[in-house]
Write a protein that holds these residues in place. Sequence first.
Motif, PDB file in Angstrom:
ATOM      1  N   CYS A   1       0.785  -1.249  -0.032  1.00  0.00           N
ATOM      2  CA  CYS A   1      -0.072  -0.080  -0.116  1.00  0.00           C
ATOM      3  C   CYS A   1       0.863   1.018   0.098  1.00  0.00           C
ATOM      4  O   CYS A   1       1.979   1.084   0.362  1.00  0.00           O
ATOM      5  N   ALA A   2       0.424   2.398  -0.442  1.00  0.00           N
ATOM      6  CA  ALA A   2       1.036   3.596  -0.212  1.00  0.00           C
ATOM      7  C   ALA A   2      -0.307   4.742  -0.052  1.00  0.00           C
ATOM      8  O   ALA A   2      -1.244   4.428  -0.610  1.00  0.00           O
ATOM      9  N   SER A   3       0.213   5.711   0.475  1.00  0.00           N
ATOM     10  CA  SER A   3      -0.731   6.918   0.752  1.00  0.00           C
ATOM     11  C   SER A   3       0.033   8.132   0.967  1.00  0.00           C
ATOM     12  O   SER A   3       1.364   8.081   1.065  1.00  0.00           O
ATOM     13  N   VAL A   4      -0.650   8.992   0.704  1.00  0.00           N
ATOM     14  CA  VAL A   4       0.167  10.410   0.901  1.00  0.00           C
ATOM     15  C   VAL A   4       0.776  10.873   2.211  1.00  0.00           C
ATOM     16  O   VAL A   4       1.918  10.937   2.172  1.00  0.00           O
ATOM     17  N   PRO A   5      -0.159  10.315   3.438  1.00  0.00           N
ATOM     18  CA  PRO A   5       0.653  10.704   4.732  1.00  0.00           C
ATOM     19  C   PRO A   5       1.893   9.660   4.759  1.00  0.00           C
ATOM     20  O   PRO A   5       2.708  10.342   5.486  1.00  0.00           O
ATOM     21  N   HIS A   6       1.858   8.493   4.450  1.00  0.00           N
ATOM     22  CA  HIS A   6       2.953   7.611   4.417  1.00  0.00           C
ATOM     23  C   HIS A   6       4.185   8.013   3.548  1.00  0.00           C
ATOM     24  O   HIS A   6       5.281   7.995   3.836  1.00  0.00           O
ATOM     25  N   ILE A   7       3.809   8.565   2.339  1.00  0.00           N
ATOM     26  CA  ILE A   7       4.790   9.207   1.406  1.00  0.00           C
ATOM     27  C   ILE A   7       5.439  10.133   2.082  1.00  0.00           C
ATOM     28  O   ILE A   7       6.771  10.483   1.976  1.00  0.00           O
ATOM     29  N   ALA A   8       4.713  11.225   2.736  1.00  0.00           N
ATOM     30  CA  ALA A   8       5.073  12.187   3.386  1.00  0.00           C
ATOM     31  C   ALA A   8       5.924  12.105   4.588  1.00  0.00           C
ATOM     32  O   ALA A   8       7.073  12.566   4.801  1.00  0.00           O
ATOM     33  N   ARG A   9       5.743  10.991   5.303  1.00  0.00           N
ATOM     34  CA  ARG A   9       6.319  10.554   6.437  1.00  0.00           C
ATOM     35  C   ARG A   9       7.732  10.244   5.963  1.00  0.00           C
ATOM     36  O   ARG A   9       8.955  10.542   6.580  1.00  0.00           O
TER      37      ARG A   9
ATOM     38  N   PHE B   1       9.547  13.874  -2.267  1.00  0.00           N
ATOM     39  CA  PHE B   1       8.156  13.495  -2.068  1.00  0.00           C
ATOM     40  C   PHE B   1       7.281  13.645  -3.360  1.00  0.00           C
ATOM     41  O   PHE B   1       6.639  12.478  -3.367  1.00  0.00           O
ATOM     42  N   PHE B   2       7.192  14.478  -4.020  1.00  0.00           N
ATOM     43  CA  PHE B   2       6.633  14.308  -5.399  1.00  0.00           C
ATOM     44  C   PHE B   2       7.107  13.563  -6.298  1.00  0.00           C
ATOM     45  O   PHE B   2       6.068  12.834  -7.023  1.00  0.00           O
ATOM     46  N   ASP B   3       8.324  13.069  -6.488  1.00  0.00           N
ATOM     47  CA  ASP B   3       8.542  11.921  -7.222  1.00  0.00           C
ATOM     48  C   ASP B   3       8.147  10.660  -6.776  1.00  0.00           C
ATOM     49  O   ASP B   3       7.430   9.700  -7.798  1.00  0.00           O
ATOM     50  N   ALA B   4       7.889  10.448  -5.585  1.00  0.00           N
ATOM     51  CA  ALA B   4       7.477   9.126  -4.936  1.00  0.00           C
ATOM     52  C   ALA B   4       5.752   9.240  -5.119  1.00  0.00           C
ATOM     53  O   ALA B   4       5.073   8.219  -5.290  1.00  0.00           O
TER      54      ALA B   4
ATOM     55  N   ALA C   1      -3.530   7.171 -12.591  1.00  0.00           N
ATOM     56  CA  ALA C   1      -4.928   7.387 -11.864  1.00  0.00           C
ATOM     57  C   ALA C   1      -5.201   8.881 -11.784  1.00  0.00           C
ATOM     58  O   ALA C   1      -6.497   9.136 -11.629  1.00  0.00           O
ATOM     59  N   ALA C   2      -4.193   9.993 -11.423  1.00  0.00           N
ATOM     60  CA  ALA C   2      -4.719  11.104 -11.274  1.00  0.00           C
ATOM     61  C   ALA C   2      -3.587  12.089 -11.903  1.00  0.00           C
ATOM     62  O   ALA C   2      -2.354  11.551 -11.941  1.00  0.00           O
ATOM     63  N   ARG C   3      -3.870  13.276 -12.139  1.00  0.00           N
ATOM     64  CA  ARG C   3      -2.835  14.310 -12.326  1.00  0.00           C
ATOM     65  C   ARG C   3      -2.304  14.919 -11.277  1.00  0.00           C
ATOM     66  O   ARG C   3      -3.406  15.375 -10.434  1.00  0.00           O
ATOM     67  N   THR C   4      -1.087  15.207 -10.989  1.00  0.00           N
ATOM     68  CA  THR C   4      -0.834  15.979  -9.675  1.00  0.00           C
ATOM     69  C   THR C   4      -0.257  17.252 -10.020  1.00  0.00           C
ATOM     70  O   THR C   4       0.642  17.503 -11.128  1.00  0.00           O
TER      71      THR C   4
END
Length: 251
Positions: free
Chosen positions: A104-112, A145-148, A156-159
Amino acid sequence: MRELVFALEYEPGRNRVADALADHPGARVRSLSLHATDDHLWRVDHATGTAAALAAVEAAFTDGDYYADCLATEDCGATQTTRVLDRDGDTLVLYTDWEPTPVCASVPHIARDHLGDGVLFETRHEGRHYTWRLIHSGEGDVAAFFDALRAAVGDAARTELLRTANASATDESGGDGGAPGLSPEQEAALSAAVEHGYYESPRAVDAGELAAHLDVPRSTLTYRLRRAEERLAKAHVDGDRPTEAASASFD
């Protein structure tokens, strides 16, 4: 402390909450609280909209393929529990407890991973546009962070990066235009919105059409309008110019 604001614009069929909100214009979801550890995530969300919209949002949160912001492209086998804390007319409050798996991956975990511990999160979800505001120490690697994040999101989405600045800084360029505390970008967005009937009832133009006229992404336009509306409203209530502390508010 640094402020980082970005948006994910989801493609149809790639996020159940985005699909539900896109089917019900005017509905929205904002986070009241969001906390993450290495192996857990808890969040409380406040949704507003019609009864049909709230039913669709609740179903999106409780269905197993949502997994509290998991960015995995397939079922990751995570454990999630979502409960309704409050339901009253046009509002719904949801509590979600998510235990991810290694895939799994999520914004909060990538940020951490890239911005360090102690990151604060605020979110707003309208239609397919999911806006995140992060407050972090400034000692991490924002580029990593943005690369990850982009790697995890895939197609799935545009960042889109909307803002990065000191958390106490004024909005965008902090210009000294005619309206209280509005940057030139916000004043241009607000003027165009009034000129083209965005605030008429019914609206003469929607956010997408107005964004196309200004040649900016829709999420950028809505972000600028929200911040401009917030500052003008607070200036009106306070009878004074907005303070720097008010300008840091996401909602």
